[in-house]
Design an enzyme around this catalytic site. Structure first.
Site, mmCIF file in Angstrom:
data_model
loop_
_atom_site.group_PDB
_atom_site.id
_atom_site.type_symbol
_atom_site.label_atom_id
_atom_site.label_comp_id
_atom_site.label_asym_id
_atom_site.label_seq_id
_atom_site.Cartn_x
_atom_site.Cartn_y
_atom_site.Cartn_z
ATOM 1 N N THR A 138 45.029 28.583 87.538
ATOM 2 C CA THR A 138 44.431 29.768 86.853
ATOM 3 C C THR A 138 44.520 29.672 85.479
ATOM 4 O O THR A 138 45.659 29.395 85.023
ATOM 5 C CB THR A 138 44.767 31.380 87.411
ATOM 6 O OG1 THR A 138 44.475 32.227 86.590
ATOM 7 C CG2 THR A 138 46.452 31.238 87.503
ATOM 8 N N ASP A 139 43.610 30.357 84.550
ATOM 9 C CA ASP A 139 43.617 30.388 83.280
ATOM 10 C C ASP A 139 44.680 31.431 82.727
ATOM 11 O O ASP A 139 45.210 31.525 81.891
ATOM 12 C CB ASP A 139 42.354 30.881 82.706
ATOM 13 C CG ASP A 139 41.939 32.163 83.095
ATOM 14 O OD1 ASP A 139 42.517 32.856 83.916
ATOM 15 O OD2 ASP A 139 40.663 32.590 82.478
ATOM 16 N N GLU A 140 45.194 32.244 83.614
ATOM 17 C CA GLU A 140 46.158 33.328 83.294
ATOM 18 C C GLU A 140 47.560 32.861 82.911
ATOM 19 O O GLU A 140 48.193 33.633 82.333
ATOM 20 C CB GLU A 140 46.220 34.329 84.496
ATOM 21 C CG GLU A 140 44.962 34.898 85.045
ATOM 22 C CD GLU A 140 44.926 36.378 86.051
ATOM 23 O OE1 GLU A 140 46.018 36.860 86.079
ATOM 24 O OE2 GLU A 140 43.834 36.518 86.423
ATOM 25 N N TYR A 186 52.119 37.569 88.790
ATOM 26 C CA TYR A 186 51.416 36.611 89.189
ATOM 27 C C TYR A 186 51.363 35.435 88.509
ATOM 28 O O TYR A 186 51.467 34.056 89.097
ATOM 29 C CB TYR A 186 50.045 37.071 89.704
ATOM 30 C CG TYR A 186 48.910 36.340 89.744
ATOM 31 C CD1 TYR A 186 48.742 35.593 90.902
ATOM 32 C CD2 TYR A 186 47.606 35.999 88.909
ATOM 33 C CE1 TYR A 186 47.636 34.424 91.055
ATOM 34 C CE2 TYR A 186 46.810 35.118 89.066
ATOM 35 C CZ TYR A 186 46.773 34.126 90.211
ATOM 36 O OH TYR A 186 45.830 33.367 90.262
ATOM 37 N N LYS A 190 52.528 31.429 89.291
ATOM 38 C CA LYS A 190 51.475 30.295 89.390
ATOM 39 C C LYS A 190 51.900 29.211 88.163
ATOM 40 O O LYS A 190 51.846 27.987 88.171
ATOM 41 C CB LYS A 190 49.929 30.793 88.774
ATOM 42 C CG LYS A 190 49.483 31.707 89.681
ATOM 43 C CD LYS A 190 49.159 30.654 91.219
ATOM 44 C CE LYS A 190 48.125 29.742 90.953
ATOM 45 N NZ LYS A 190 47.642 29.127 92.490
HETATM 46 P P1 NAD Z 1 42.745 34.823 98.122
HETATM 47 O O1 NAD Z 1 43.938 35.769 97.950
HETATM 48 O O2 NAD Z 1 41.455 35.188 98.437
HETATM 49 O O3 NAD Z 1 43.127 33.583 99.340
HETATM 50 C C1 NAD Z 1 44.342 33.267 99.376
HETATM 51 C C2 NAD Z 1 44.543 32.341 100.892
HETATM 52 O O4 NAD Z 1 45.832 32.048 100.797
HETATM 53 C C3 NAD Z 1 44.400 33.380 101.907
HETATM 54 O O5 NAD Z 1 43.465 32.720 102.852
HETATM 55 C C4 NAD Z 1 45.748 33.631 102.463
HETATM 56 O O6 NAD Z 1 45.839 33.818 103.900
HETATM 57 C C5 NAD Z 1 46.409 32.298 101.975
HETATM 58 N N1 NAD Z 1 47.887 32.267 102.134
HETATM 59 C C6 NAD Z 1 48.581 33.054 101.287
HETATM 60 N N2 NAD Z 1 49.814 32.779 101.382
HETATM 61 C C7 NAD Z 1 50.091 31.838 102.308
HETATM 62 C C8 NAD Z 1 50.943 31.201 102.845
HETATM 63 N N3 NAD Z 1 52.303 31.420 102.342
HETATM 64 N N4 NAD Z 1 50.674 30.186 103.416
HETATM 65 C C9 NAD Z 1 49.716 29.525 103.801
HETATM 66 N N5 NAD Z 1 48.453 30.369 103.376
HETATM 67 C C10 NAD Z 1 48.724 31.343 102.622
HETATM 68 O O7 NAD Z 1 42.770 33.887 96.678
HETATM 69 P P2 NAD Z 1 41.556 33.213 95.778
HETATM 70 O O8 NAD Z 1 40.985 34.333 95.015
HETATM 71 O O9 NAD Z 1 40.554 32.464 96.897
HETATM 72 O O10 NAD Z 1 42.605 32.158 94.977
HETATM 73 C C11 NAD Z 1 42.828 31.112 95.569
HETATM 74 C C12 NAD Z 1 43.525 29.988 94.563
HETATM 75 O O11 NAD Z 1 42.738 30.025 93.371
HETATM 76 C C13 NAD Z 1 44.804 30.612 94.178
HETATM 77 O O12 NAD Z 1 45.874 29.847 94.039
HETATM 78 C C14 NAD Z 1 44.611 31.361 92.900
HETATM 79 O O13 NAD Z 1 45.686 31.416 92.032
HETATM 80 C C15 NAD Z 1 43.610 30.426 92.289
HETATM 81 N N6 NAD Z 1 42.531 31.222 91.335
HETATM 82 C C16 NAD Z 1 41.770 32.219 91.629
HETATM 83 C C17 NAD Z 1 41.117 32.665 90.517
HETATM 84 C C18 NAD Z 1 40.161 33.883 91.257
HETATM 85 O O14 NAD Z 1 39.633 34.345 90.307
HETATM 86 N N7 NAD Z 1 40.177 34.404 92.336
HETATM 87 C C19 NAD Z 1 40.745 32.004 89.653
HETATM 88 C C20 NAD Z 1 41.548 30.841 89.451
HETATM 89 C C21 NAD Z 1 42.317 30.322 90.192
HETATM 90 P P1 TYD Z 2 40.700 41.626 88.714
HETATM 91 O O1 TYD Z 2 39.836 41.350 89.651
HETATM 92 O O2 TYD Z 2 42.122 41.891 89.679
HETATM 93 O O3 TYD Z 2 41.305 40.053 88.210
HETATM 94 P P2 TYD Z 2 42.276 39.478 87.111
HETATM 95 O O4 TYD Z 2 43.331 40.722 86.905
HETATM 96 O O5 TYD Z 2 42.941 38.418 87.812
HETATM 97 O O6 TYD Z 2 41.772 39.179 86.090
HETATM 98 O O7 TYD Z 2 40.592 42.279 87.627
HETATM 99 C C1 TYD Z 2 39.606 41.976 86.614
HETATM 100 C C2 TYD Z 2 39.606 42.719 85.236
HETATM 101 O O8 TYD Z 2 39.288 44.167 85.910
HETATM 102 C C3 TYD Z 2 40.896 43.008 84.824
HETATM 103 O O9 TYD Z 2 41.014 43.210 83.250
HETATM 104 C C4 TYD Z 2 41.434 44.404 85.473
HETATM 105 C C5 TYD Z 2 40.109 45.134 85.701
HETATM 106 N N1 TYD Z 2 40.185 46.147 86.809
HETATM 107 C C6 TYD Z 2 39.993 47.465 86.666
HETATM 108 O O10 TYD Z 2 39.554 47.797 85.617
HETATM 109 N N2 TYD Z 2 39.925 48.273 87.662
HETATM 110 C C7 TYD Z 2 40.244 47.575 88.918
HETATM 111 O O11 TYD Z 2 40.444 48.601 90.116
HETATM 112 C C8 TYD Z 2 40.466 46.532 89.222
HETATM 113 C C9 TYD Z 2 40.769 45.718 90.635
HETATM 114 C C10 TYD Z 2 40.631 45.533 88.069
#
Ligand code: NAD
Ligand code: TYD
Length: 380
Positions: A138-140, A186, A190
């Site tokens: 992630t970019d975070e 988080y 990561k």
């Molecule tokens: P999500 O929370 O929707 O899904 C995570 C999945 O991992 C779930 O299906 C869960 O059951 C599985 N999981 C969790 N713990 C596990 C374990 N111990 N063993 C096996 N499976 C397990 O997450 P997402 O939003 O789809 O993100 C997927 C990946 O992409 C993550 O690594 C996250 O850090 C990265 N990512 C997410 C975003 C975003 O905006 N959502 C952006 C950049 C990177």
């Molecule tokens: P989120 O979807 O949790 O993603 P991330 O924290 O990984 O960027 O949140 C996106 C943005 O929205 C973040 O700045 C936090 C804000 N946010 C709220 O203001 N209210 C909410 O209930 C949630 C879940 C997020």
């Protein structure tokens, strides 16, 4: 030996982004065996993959990535030559409440996968030849950028995702060489997992790749994250909890475009490289929230701006990063990837999807879907 050309474990394939990656690979590569390894935590849902679950090149395995023995036996059983690693605990607010789970899954789980891949691949006559360990990050991990221009300035970058809305809120962008500076449990977990992946390349010669992507949006996202949570709340006229002043900036990418980037990078990315993935599409939370309210209201035939009064400012998230903005020009330049969708189109599609799939939403918020799938897979 199987007849498949490749055998790839995708971890976290039942989650939001993972399900789009699994779908893309299963559809696009019928000669690859795609093994979806997922623990099915609250965030994992096999209903996300209903359309492809019967495909002959798809296998679901319910397992924990931290279970080293199990991962090792799957590597051997399926002659795995590629891993695309998405499984993680992914929600910042949960990490603030329960950091241990994040260290366990994101750090120890990644290490368990790396070690299993190392032992299995090193046991083969060809070693690491033709193998790939691709870690999705992630970019975070880069921390937060300053907001030097709160009113927005013309962005030096434009892509399809951002061409209508191409302002930036500062001059700085995250580039691949940025030092890591995570702030939440988080992002700290990561970051640690990213370091382990790179260490396995540098120490053992494992062919690894890491990508760092911006915030994703689209269908099948668990409604604890901003966009699906707020769409559902607007629909049900529940308050919209905006953290702080709603001024935080995120860079949003349609999830299918992330999956397309992962496909491109898995096949053509250079080993040991890092690629940033993003849409040059920065939005303040409050502006996105207004777009969501207008879109939901219009699609439900409600009066314009009728639901603006749902906006409720609440206490800010602890350690809330102010601005994320990804510079993904390396990926564009070197591998020719670009977002395919205008942000406004993506939001329209996304809102429509959640409104049309209320049953999915009810299911994931009901709490008992997980027991159902536990029963289904208890014999594996
Ligand atoms: P999500 O929370 O929707 O899904 C995570 C999945 O991992 C779930 O299906 C869960 O059951 C599985 N999981 C969790 N713990 C596990 C374990 N111990 N063993 C096996 N499976 C397990 O997450 P997402 O939003 O789809 O993100 C997927 C990946 O992409 C993550 O690594 C996250 O850090 C990265 N990512 C997410 C975003 C975003 O905006 N959502 C952006 C950049 C990177
Ligand atoms: P989120 O979807 O949790 O993603 P991330 O924290 O990984 O960027 O949140 C996106 C943005 O929205 C973040 O700045 C936090 C804000 N946010 C709220 O203001 N209210 C909410 O209930 C949630 C879940 C997020």
């Amino acid at each position: 030996m199987s007849n498949f050309k490749r055998s790839i474990i995708i971890t976290g394939g039942a989650g939001f982004i993972g399900s789009h990656v699994v779908r893309l690979f299963v559809n696009q590569y019928p000669d690859y065996h795609i093994i979806n390894l997922d623990k099915l935590t609250y965030a994992g849902n096999l209903a996300n993959l209903k359309d492809i679950e019967e495909r002959p090149n798809y296998t679901f395995v319910k397992a924990d990535i931290c279970d080293f023995e199990k991962v090792m036996s799957l590597m051997q059983e399926y002659h795995v030559d590629g891993i695309i690693h998405l499984a993680a605990e992914s929600h910042v607010d949960r990490s603030i409440k329960d950091p241990f789970t994040f260290a366990q899954t994101n750090v120890m789980g990644t290490l368990s996968l790396l070690q299993a891949a190392k032992l299995y691949w090193e046991s083969l006559p060809e070693g690491y030849e033709g193998k790939r360990f691709y870690h999705i990050s992630t970019d975070e991990v880069y921390g937060a950028l300053e907001m030097t221009h709160p009113e927005g300035i013309e962005s030096p970058f434009t892509t399809k995702a951002s061409s209508e809305h191409h302002h930036a809120y500062g001059e700085e962008f995250f580039v691949e060489t940025n030092p890591y500076n995570p702030h939440s449990p988080y992002s700290a977990a990561k970051a640690s997992s990213d370091h382990f992946v790179r260490a396995f390349h540098d120490t053992y010669g494992m062919p690894t790749i890491v990508t760092n992507c911006s915030n994703n949006y689209g269908p099948y996202q668990f409604p604890e994250k901003l966009i699906p949570l707020f769409i559902n709340n607007i629909r049900h006229r529940k308050p919209l909890p905006v953290y702080g002043k709603g001024e935080n900036v995120r860079d949003w990418l349609y999830v299918v475009d992330h999956a397309r980037a992962i496909d491109t990078i898995f096949h053509r990315g250079k080993v040991a490289e890092t690629y940033n993935i993003g849409g040059f599409n920065e939005w303040k939370n409050i502006d996105i929230i207004k777009v969501l309210i207008r879109t939901v209201d219009r699609l439900l035939g409600r009066a314009e701006d009728e639901d603006m009064n749902l906006i409720t400012y609440v206490t800010d998230r602890a350690g809330h990063d102010l601005r994320y903005a990804i510079d993904s020009s390396k990926l564009q330049r070197e591998l020719g990837w670009e977002p395919s969708l205008q942000f406004e189109e993506g939001i329209e599609k996304t809102v429509k999807w959640y409104l049309d799939n209320q049953a999915w939403m009810d299911n994931v918020t009901s709490g008992d879907y997980q027991n159902y799938y536990d029963d289904m897979y208890k014999n594996r």
